[in-house]
Design a protein around this motif. Structure first.
Motif, mmCIF file in Angstrom:
data_model
loop_
_atom_site.group_PDB
_atom_site.id
_atom_site.type_symbol
_atom_site.label_atom_id
_atom_site.label_comp_id
_atom_site.label_asym_id
_atom_site.label_seq_id
_atom_site.Cartn_x
_atom_site.Cartn_y
_atom_site.Cartn_z
ATOM 1 N N VAL A 1 0.726 -1.242 0.174
ATOM 2 C CA VAL A 1 -0.091 -0.039 -0.060
ATOM 3 C C VAL A 1 0.913 1.151 0.058
ATOM 4 C CG1 VAL A 1 -1.728 1.402 1.326
ATOM 5 C CG2 VAL A 1 -1.971 -1.138 1.111
ATOM 6 N N VAL A 2 1.971 1.451 0.809
ATOM 7 C CA VAL A 2 2.735 2.601 0.812
ATOM 8 C C VAL A 2 3.358 2.545 -0.521
ATOM 9 C CG1 VAL A 2 4.860 1.506 1.755
ATOM 10 C CG2 VAL A 2 4.292 3.770 2.346
ATOM 11 N N THR A 3 3.924 1.606 -1.119
ATOM 12 C CA THR A 3 4.540 1.754 -2.410
ATOM 13 C C THR A 3 3.533 2.200 -3.497
ATOM 14 O OG1 THR A 3 5.992 -0.146 -1.903
ATOM 15 C CG2 THR A 3 5.846 0.422 -4.205
ATOM 16 N N ALA A 4 2.386 1.925 -3.379
ATOM 17 C CA ALA A 4 1.210 2.375 -4.216
ATOM 18 C C ALA A 4 0.970 3.799 -3.968
ATOM 19 C CB ALA A 4 -0.070 1.268 -3.969
ATOM 20 N N CYS A 5 0.963 4.254 -2.794
ATOM 21 C CA CYS A 5 0.757 5.593 -2.531
ATOM 22 C C CYS A 5 1.917 6.343 -2.889
ATOM 23 C CB CYS A 5 0.768 5.810 -0.947
ATOM 24 S SG CYS A 5 -0.567 5.229 -0.165
ATOM 25 N N GLN A 6 3.080 6.047 -2.889
ATOM 26 C CA GLN A 6 4.239 6.607 -3.564
ATOM 27 C C GLN A 6 4.270 6.791 -5.062
ATOM 28 O OE1 GLN A 6 7.883 5.523 -1.154
ATOM 29 N NE2 GLN A 6 8.715 5.115 -3.207
ATOM 30 N N PHE A 7 3.812 5.725 -5.566
ATOM 31 C CA PHE A 7 3.567 5.750 -7.083
ATOM 32 C C PHE A 7 2.612 6.085 -7.845
ATOM 33 C CE2 PHE A 7 7.466 3.226 -6.041
ATOM 34 C CZ PHE A 7 8.381 3.855 -6.706
ATOM 35 N N THR A 8 1.302 6.178 -7.151
ATOM 36 C CA THR A 8 -0.025 6.539 -7.865
ATOM 37 C C THR A 8 0.248 8.128 -8.415
ATOM 38 O OG1 THR A 8 -1.285 5.230 -6.459
ATOM 39 C CG2 THR A 8 -2.504 6.895 -7.186
ATOM 40 N N PRO A 9 0.497 9.011 -7.945
ATOM 41 C CA PRO A 9 0.904 10.410 -8.323
ATOM 42 C C PRO A 9 1.642 10.134 -9.504
ATOM 43 C CG PRO A 9 1.249 10.497 -5.835
ATOM 44 C CD PRO A 9 1.420 9.047 -6.291
ATOM 45 N N VAL A 10 2.558 9.181 -9.882
ATOM 46 C CA VAL A 10 3.251 9.012 -10.930
ATOM 47 C C VAL A 10 2.334 8.737 -12.055
ATOM 48 C CG1 VAL A 10 5.074 7.968 -12.311
ATOM 49 C CG2 VAL A 10 5.377 8.546 -9.835
ATOM 50 N N LEU A 11 1.226 7.844 -11.821
ATOM 51 C CA LEU A 11 0.343 7.514 -12.749
ATOM 52 C C LEU A 11 -0.607 8.286 -13.201
ATOM 53 C CD1 LEU A 11 -0.873 4.536 -14.056
ATOM 54 C CD2 LEU A 11 -2.248 4.507 -12.027
ATOM 55 N N LEU A 12 -0.963 9.464 -12.362
ATOM 56 C CA LEU A 12 -1.985 10.190 -12.353
ATOM 57 C C LEU A 12 -1.315 11.790 -13.099
ATOM 58 C CD1 LEU A 12 -3.997 9.870 -9.003
ATOM 59 C CD2 LEU A 12 -4.744 8.825 -11.551
ATOM 60 N N LEU A 13 -0.133 12.080 -12.730
ATOM 61 C CA LEU A 13 0.175 13.429 -12.950
ATOM 62 C C LEU A 13 1.382 13.273 -14.074
ATOM 63 C CD1 LEU A 13 0.189 14.693 -9.434
ATOM 64 C CD2 LEU A 13 -1.504 14.984 -11.106
ATOM 65 N N THR A 14 2.016 12.266 -14.307
ATOM 66 C CA THR A 14 3.373 12.199 -14.927
ATOM 67 C C THR A 14 2.945 12.819 -16.514
ATOM 68 O OG1 THR A 14 4.378 10.445 -13.933
ATOM 69 C CG2 THR A 14 5.070 10.783 -15.922
ATOM 70 N N LEU A 15 2.178 12.412 -17.175
ATOM 71 C CA LEU A 15 1.709 13.026 -18.758
ATOM 72 C C LEU A 15 1.668 14.405 -18.437
ATOM 73 C CD1 LEU A 15 -0.438 10.263 -20.033
ATOM 74 C CD2 LEU A 15 1.963 10.465 -20.525
ATOM 75 N N PHE A 16 0.879 14.980 -17.639
ATOM 76 C CA PHE A 16 0.806 16.556 -17.600
ATOM 77 C C PHE A 16 2.158 17.123 -17.027
ATOM 78 C CE2 PHE A 16 0.162 19.875 -14.330
ATOM 79 C CZ PHE A 16 -0.518 20.896 -15.224
ATOM 80 N N SER A 17 3.009 16.411 -16.205
ATOM 81 C CA SER A 17 4.247 16.925 -16.226
ATOM 82 C C SER A 17 5.227 16.868 -17.368
ATOM 83 C CB SER A 17 5.135 15.976 -15.125
ATOM 84 O OG SER A 17 4.387 16.008 -13.720
ATOM 85 N N GLY A 18 5.031 16.143 -18.235
ATOM 86 C CA GLY A 18 5.794 16.071 -19.409
ATOM 87 C C GLY A 18 5.323 17.316 -20.581
#
Length: 427
Positions: free
Chosen positions: A55-72
């Motif tokens: 769960v903590v690993t998922a919490c850590q990487f979920t923002p990557v799933l949601l926000l990374t394309l916007f960051s690009g």
């Protein structure tokens, strides 16, 4: 030897890249120390629950799933140097807040989940920007070398960080480790400010008005029209989701299977990182775009050794197998990264690298909870070898598709040394 070393570390002759790499090294040592401390803290707070680690690993990487394309998209529109400063500053403030909670004994499990999600948000912005920024630091001719050195920096920190963290936790508990992480994250902030903007390679960028209209969907269409970019990303998405969860699985393996302490868990991570550093340095001499066959061969080797790690029955056999696993893990990831970066137009680099980060890191929220559940119910070893077999199947399927698509043939030669090779006119 001097000439070889000069070629291997050629990008460090560029002042801006030297500042970038040194700041990243200091910060990443602290980050890897924090990862070890965080996992140990979660296990203590959750009564050794592998599911909680997932769960903590998922919490850590979920923002990557949601926000990374916007960051690009941000990376293709705005000054990457400024974006890096803002993202790192946000990360530093959050890390300091987490350190205060741990040092004052006020930390609870939900605090760890929340801070992992917030720190992941900072990483979701920083990572694709940092990946795309490397080409501005050194230019295209030195880009393969700089990317390999980036991996070497990352894995040098991965060697030092877990080893020091294991000893520090045993001697002082987890609180001082979190504090050191917060302090070390200041280094890239200082070095970004010290960079000379006039030395950045920005001549290949789009005009300002065209950058303002850069859209995420255009980047996605660009990749989906390019099978040479899509194939390494597809393989990486499967391997990243099913096998690249060693932060979770090695902690569970050390504590629940071999019943070791924090220092021994650090040895697992260090063995993986030693091999990974070798894999990173092996690519520093590369000056051209890696072939698809090199990428797929490395993927098969990585998956094979990862499967063996999960099947190993003794502590020291695991340590020994983690070295080649780490080597091929980074050799594959770096070759795939270079194949993508050296095949993309500069105007799309931010958005394409954001998609790369998404498949490399963003798949963790999907895989980590499931792998944590498998580790808790069937054992940490099973979660590793199952992920290895899934990765191996994906790599073999990709190789079969590429052979048929290109009309190439895979052959085996016995003499003078046994090896597989491909006969093809298209590499």
């Amino acid at each position: 030897m001097q000439a070889k070393l000069s070629t291997m570390f050629q990008s460090l002759q560029v002042r801006n890249y030297r500042l970038f790499a040194s700041g990243q090294l200091i910060k990443l040592i602290g980050v890897w120390m924090m990862f070890i401390a965080q996992d140990w803290l979660v296990l203590d707070l959750s009564d050794n629950s592998a599911t909680a680690l997932g769960v903590v690993t998922a919490c850590q990487f979920t923002p990557v799933l949601l926000l990374t394309l916007f960051s690009g998209r941000l990376a293709d529109r705005y000054d990457k140097r400024v974006l890096l400063f803002v993202a790192n500053a946000f990360w530093s403030v959050l890390a300091l807040g987490m350190a205060v909670l741990v040092l004052t004994d006020l930390v609870q499990l939900w605090h760890v989940f929340a801070f992992a999600a917030l720190l992941g948000t900072a990483n979701a912005v920083e990572t694709p920007v940092r990946q795309a920024f490397v080409s501005e630091l050194v230019g295209t001719p030195l880009l393969p070398n700089a990317l390999s050195l980036n991996a070497a920096v990352f894995n040098s920190a991965r060697i030092v960080g877990p080893a020091v963290a294991g000893l520090a936790i045993a001697a002082f508990d987890v609180g001082p480790v979190f504090l050191f992480t917060a302090l070390s994250s200041i280094a890239p902030l200082v070095n970004v400010v010290r960079m000379r903007t006039a030395d950045l390679h920005r001549e290949a960028l789009l005009p300002r008005d065209e950058r303002a209209s850069a859209r995420v969907i255009d980047g996605l269409r660009y990749v989906f029209r390019r099978p040479d970019l899509l194939l390494p990303m597809a393989v990486m998405s499967v391997i990243g989701m099913s096998l690249f969860n060693f932060q979770l699985t090695l902690a569970a393996l050390a504590k629940t299977v071999f019943h070791t302490g924090a220092a021994s868990f650090g040895l697992f991570s260090t063995a993986l990182a030693v091999g990974a550093l070798g894999g990173a340095l092996s690519g520093t001499g590369r000056r051209s775009r890696p072939s698809v066959w090199l990428v797929l061969g490395a993927a098969i080797a990585c998956a094979s050794f990862g499967t063996l790690v999960g099947l190993a029955s003794t502590y020291w056999l695991v340590v020994a197998l983690l070295v080649p696993t780490g080597f091929f893990m980074v050799f594959f990831a770096q070759a795939a990264n270079q194949r993508v970066q050296l095949g993309v137009d500069a105007a799309f680099r931010g958005r394409v690298m954001a998609l790369w980060v998404l498949v490399f890191l963003g798949t963790n929220p999907v895989g980590a909870p499931l792998i944590g559940w498998v580790a808790e119910h069937y054992g940490a070893g099973a979660s590793i070898w199952m992920g290895g077999l899934i990765s191996l199947a994906a790599a073999v399927i990709a190789l079969t598709w590429q052979l048929r698509h290109s009309g190439a043939r895979l052959r085996f030669r016995v003499l003078p040394m046994p090896r597989f090779y491909v006969t093809s006119t298209d590499c």
